[in-house]
Design a protein around this motif. Structure first.
Motif, mmCIF file in Angstrom:
data_model
loop_
_atom_site.group_PDB
_atom_site.id
_atom_site.type_symbol
_atom_site.label_atom_id
_atom_site.label_comp_id
_atom_site.label_asym_id
_atom_site.label_seq_id
_atom_site.Cartn_x
_atom_site.Cartn_y
_atom_site.Cartn_z
ATOM 1 N N ASN A 126 40.273 36.042 37.282
ATOM 2 C CA ASN A 126 39.900 36.977 38.347
ATOM 3 C C ASN A 126 40.691 38.265 38.174
ATOM 4 O O ASN A 126 41.702 38.485 38.841
ATOM 5 C CB ASN A 126 40.177 36.357 39.721
ATOM 6 C CG ASN A 126 39.529 37.149 40.848
ATOM 7 O OD1 ASN A 126 39.086 38.284 40.663
ATOM 8 N ND2 ASN A 126 39.474 36.551 42.021
ATOM 9 N N SER A 160 40.198 41.370 39.031
ATOM 10 C CA SER A 160 40.287 42.290 40.155
ATOM 11 C C SER A 160 41.447 41.937 41.072
ATOM 12 O O SER A 160 42.245 42.799 41.459
ATOM 13 C CB SER A 160 38.967 42.290 40.948
ATOM 14 O OG SER A 160 37.912 42.793 40.164
ATOM 15 N N MET A 161 41.566 40.670 41.438
ATOM 16 C CA MET A 161 42.664 40.244 42.295
ATOM 17 C C MET A 161 44.009 40.435 41.604
ATOM 18 O O MET A 161 45.000 40.811 42.224
ATOM 19 C CB MET A 161 42.471 38.781 42.691
ATOM 20 C CG MET A 161 41.326 38.549 43.659
ATOM 21 S SD MET A 161 41.619 39.311 45.278
ATOM 22 C CE MET A 161 43.016 38.332 45.829
ATOM 23 N N LEU A 209 45.029 44.176 41.523
ATOM 24 C CA LEU A 209 45.316 44.752 42.833
ATOM 25 C C LEU A 209 46.495 44.084 43.534
ATOM 26 O O LEU A 209 46.858 44.497 44.640
ATOM 27 C CB LEU A 209 44.076 44.661 43.729
ATOM 28 C CG LEU A 209 42.849 45.463 43.274
ATOM 29 C CD1 LEU A 209 41.704 45.273 44.251
ATOM 30 C CD2 LEU A 209 43.181 46.943 43.121
ATOM 31 N N SER A 210 47.065 43.058 42.925
ATOM 32 C CA SER A 210 48.201 42.384 43.555
ATOM 33 C C SER A 210 49.409 43.334 43.618
ATOM 34 O O SER A 210 49.726 44.029 42.661
ATOM 35 C CB SER A 210 48.575 41.127 42.768
ATOM 36 O OG SER A 210 48.951 41.454 41.444
ATOM 37 N N LEU A 247 37.848 45.784 39.880
ATOM 38 C CA LEU A 247 38.448 46.743 40.785
ATOM 39 C C LEU A 247 39.827 47.106 40.259
ATOM 40 O O LEU A 247 40.646 46.223 39.986
ATOM 41 C CB LEU A 247 38.554 46.167 42.193
ATOM 42 C CG LEU A 247 37.234 45.771 42.860
ATOM 43 C CD1 LEU A 247 37.475 45.330 44.284
ATOM 44 C CD2 LEU A 247 36.226 46.907 42.822
ATOM 45 N N ASN A 277 41.095 49.922 52.513
ATOM 46 C CA ASN A 277 39.897 49.083 52.404
ATOM 47 C C ASN A 277 38.695 49.842 51.861
ATOM 48 O O ASN A 277 37.559 49.407 52.035
ATOM 49 C CB ASN A 277 39.545 48.491 53.773
ATOM 50 C CG ASN A 277 40.537 47.434 54.218
ATOM 51 O OD1 ASN A 277 40.966 46.601 53.413
ATOM 52 N ND2 ASN A 277 40.914 47.464 55.487
ATOM 53 N N GLU A 295 31.304 43.131 43.728
ATOM 54 C CA GLU A 295 32.688 42.785 43.426
ATOM 55 C C GLU A 295 33.618 43.275 44.535
ATOM 56 O O GLU A 295 34.535 42.550 44.956
ATOM 57 C CB GLU A 295 33.098 43.408 42.087
ATOM 58 C CG GLU A 295 34.518 43.097 41.647
ATOM 59 C CD GLU A 295 34.734 41.654 41.239
ATOM 60 O OE1 GLU A 295 35.896 41.289 40.965
ATOM 61 O OE2 GLU A 295 33.748 40.890 41.192
ATOM 62 N N ALA A 296 33.382 44.482 45.033
ATOM 63 C CA ALA A 296 34.195 44.991 46.138
ATOM 64 C C ALA A 296 34.006 44.146 47.397
ATOM 65 O O ALA A 296 34.968 43.858 48.122
ATOM 66 C CB ALA A 296 33.840 46.451 46.415
ATOM 67 N N ARG A 348 33.154 40.976 47.460
ATOM 68 C CA ARG A 348 33.759 39.660 47.226
ATOM 69 C C ARG A 348 35.266 39.688 47.435
ATOM 70 O O ARG A 348 35.850 38.743 47.981
ATOM 71 C CB ARG A 348 33.450 39.199 45.794
ATOM 72 C CG ARG A 348 33.940 37.808 45.447
ATOM 73 C CD ARG A 348 33.604 37.461 44.014
ATOM 74 N NE ARG A 348 34.376 38.251 43.074
ATOM 75 C CZ ARG A 348 35.604 37.935 42.674
ATOM 76 N NH1 ARG A 348 36.214 36.867 43.149
ATOM 77 N NH2 ARG A 348 36.244 38.707 41.813
ATOM 78 N N ILE A 349 35.909 40.783 47.037
ATOM 79 C CA ILE A 349 37.361 40.888 47.186
ATOM 80 C C ILE A 349 37.747 41.119 48.653
ATOM 81 O O ILE A 349 38.842 40.764 49.071
ATOM 82 C CB ILE A 349 37.897 42.012 46.284
ATOM 83 C CG1 ILE A 349 37.595 41.687 44.806
ATOM 84 C CG2 ILE A 349 39.402 42.183 46.460
ATOM 85 C CD1 ILE A 349 38.201 40.403 44.306
#
Length: 453
Positions: free
Chosen positions: A273, A275-276, A279-280, A302, A384, A409-410, A412-413
């Protein structure tokens, strides 16, 4: 009787000259010519016998190429679904980036029944065994040998008959029939040609590792990339844990796919994943931080872009970009000055893509522009909100491709708002799976900045 002659060959591009030159006229590199001795055989006046069978194009029966999985989903994605039997794959990357580690892990997980031969020209078999033990590799079908003579390697392949051969690296292998040094243009070209004949003639998959130059290109002649079926680049910063496997040539799949890995003490681990992961640890409500939606092949991601704009202490402002094209950043800053009225000519600007990734698609323009404006005005963009759009020289925000994947994708996150080009709004209205997400279309940069700042 064969005659010998002396030629000078550029070690960067393979250009040949009858005399030594200080600067190569083909690639403009200095001091790259090396003298080599070539044998010239007299040509026969008799025409060569053509034994190759000729086929009519309508009589050729096509069968789907036979593939097998590497056991690593991220690498299968980049290769187009797995390794094609009999293919020749070139893997390049900076020293210490993890090329040998990745290939050893592939040797462990390859889903095929034959032998795997790992030929190293840089390490002894005991050194490879030490790294294999650290990675937990115990494949009984894996054979290792330390050899640099191409004729000896050819004999080993003929004797062991493996299904997969890994050469680490191609610059260390030499053909003793040539007088040039290992790693030279002629050696790399002839050895790769020999491996190509072995692989295609015996349906053996061959993976070769290639060093890269300081510019990031595969060292040696460009013909090396033309000869192979697939060219993979392993990218990333050595001090960062994330690595990106990118295909720049693939005869059996897309060249837009990427695979993302994380370097740990147990080796390379797939990032399922991204994107996660990217962005962490993202700061909330901090000026200069913006999230964009990028697409690499079929994978939406993302990514956070950060900008720092501050008053310069010198007459010439400084511009620095990491992960994005420097010239593109300069262009977007000029758009902000001309179309929005921001006086950036007295300010330094620093742009960074978090995570060490490199992005080059135009859909990231609006995010880059917003991050610069956010830092300049010292006003934070809503945490957001995701920004998508290409920015033109007149300040317009143009439509982008694959908008559905980016928005999904946005969503889903967990993002609640998205700024997109007005040209994509018609397509978005047809999507019924984005309930609760505030999607706004903008026609120009000025309108977008009014919404988010």
């Amino acid at each position: 009787m064969a005659k010998s002659k002396s030629v000078f060959v550029c070690q960067e591009c393979g250009y040949e000259s009858s005399k030594w030159l200080g600067k190569c006229p083909a690639c403009d590199q200095w001091n790259t010519f090396v003298e080599q001795i070539q044998e010239v055989r007299s040509r026969s006046t008799q025409p060569a016998a053509g034994n190759a069978k000729v086929f009519n194009i309508n009589d050729i029966q096509l069968e789907e190429e036979e593939r097998y999985s590497t056991g690593i989903k991220e690498m299968d994605r980049v290769l187009g679904g797995g390794i094609v039997r009999g293919s020749l794959i070139l893997v390049g990357g900076d020293p210490g980036i993890g090329k040998s580690t990745l290939l050893l892990q592939v040797c462990e997980r390859l889903q095929m029944n034959g032998k795997v031969l790992y030929v190293s020209g840089e390490e002894s078999v005991k050194q490879i065994k030490l790294r294999a033990d650290r990675l937990g590799i115990k494949n009984g079908r894996l054979l290792m040998v330390s050899e640099t003579n191409f004729r000896a390697i050819e004999g080993i392949i003929d004797r062991e008959k493996p299904e997969v051969v890994i050469i680490d690296s191609i610059q260390t292998v030499f053909d003793d029939e040539l007088t040039s040094a290992p790693g030279s243009v002629s050696q790399v070209r002839e050895v790769t040609g020999g491996l190509l004949r072995i692989g295609k003639g015996n349906n053996i998959t061959i993976i070769i590792v290639g060093h890269v130059t300081k510019e990031g290109a595969i060292a040696g002649p460009r013909v090396l990339e033309h000869m192979v079926d697939t060219v993979l680049y392993f990218e990333g910063e050595r001090h960062l844990s994330y690595r990106v496997l990118r295909a720049v040539k693939n005869r059996f799949g897309s060249t837009n796919e990427i695979g993302i890995f994380e370097m740990r003490d147990i080796g390379l681990v797939e990032v399922q994943n991204p994107s996660m992961t990217m962005l962490s640890g993202r700061p909330v409500n901090v000026p200069g931080s913006v999230v964009i939606a990028s697409v690499e092949g079929t994978r939406p991601m993302l990514i956070e872009i950060q900008a720092l704009v501050c008053a310069t202490s010198f007459g010439m402002p400084r511009r620095m970009a990491t992960g994005v094209d420097y010239n593109r950043v300069t262009l977007l800053m000029a758009v902000l000055e001309k179309r929005v009225g921001m006086q950036l000519h007295n300010y330094d600007a620093y742009i960074n893509v978090v995570g060490g990734l490199k992005i080059d698609e135009p859909a990231c323009d609006l995010g880059i522009t917003a991050s610069i404006a956010s830092s300049y005005r010292d006003s934070a963009v809503d945490a957001n909100t995701v920004l998508i759009g290409e920015v033109g020289l007149t300040g317009e925000v143009r439509a982008v491709s694959q908008i559905e994947k980016r928005l999904m994708e946005a969503y889903r996150i967990g993002f609640k708002s998205c700024i997109i080009p007005s040209g994509n709004m018609k397509m978005v209205k047809q999507l019924k799976s984005l309930e609760g997400m505030d999607i706004k279309g903008v026609e120009n940069v000025h309108q977008a900045l009014d919404l988010i700042l």
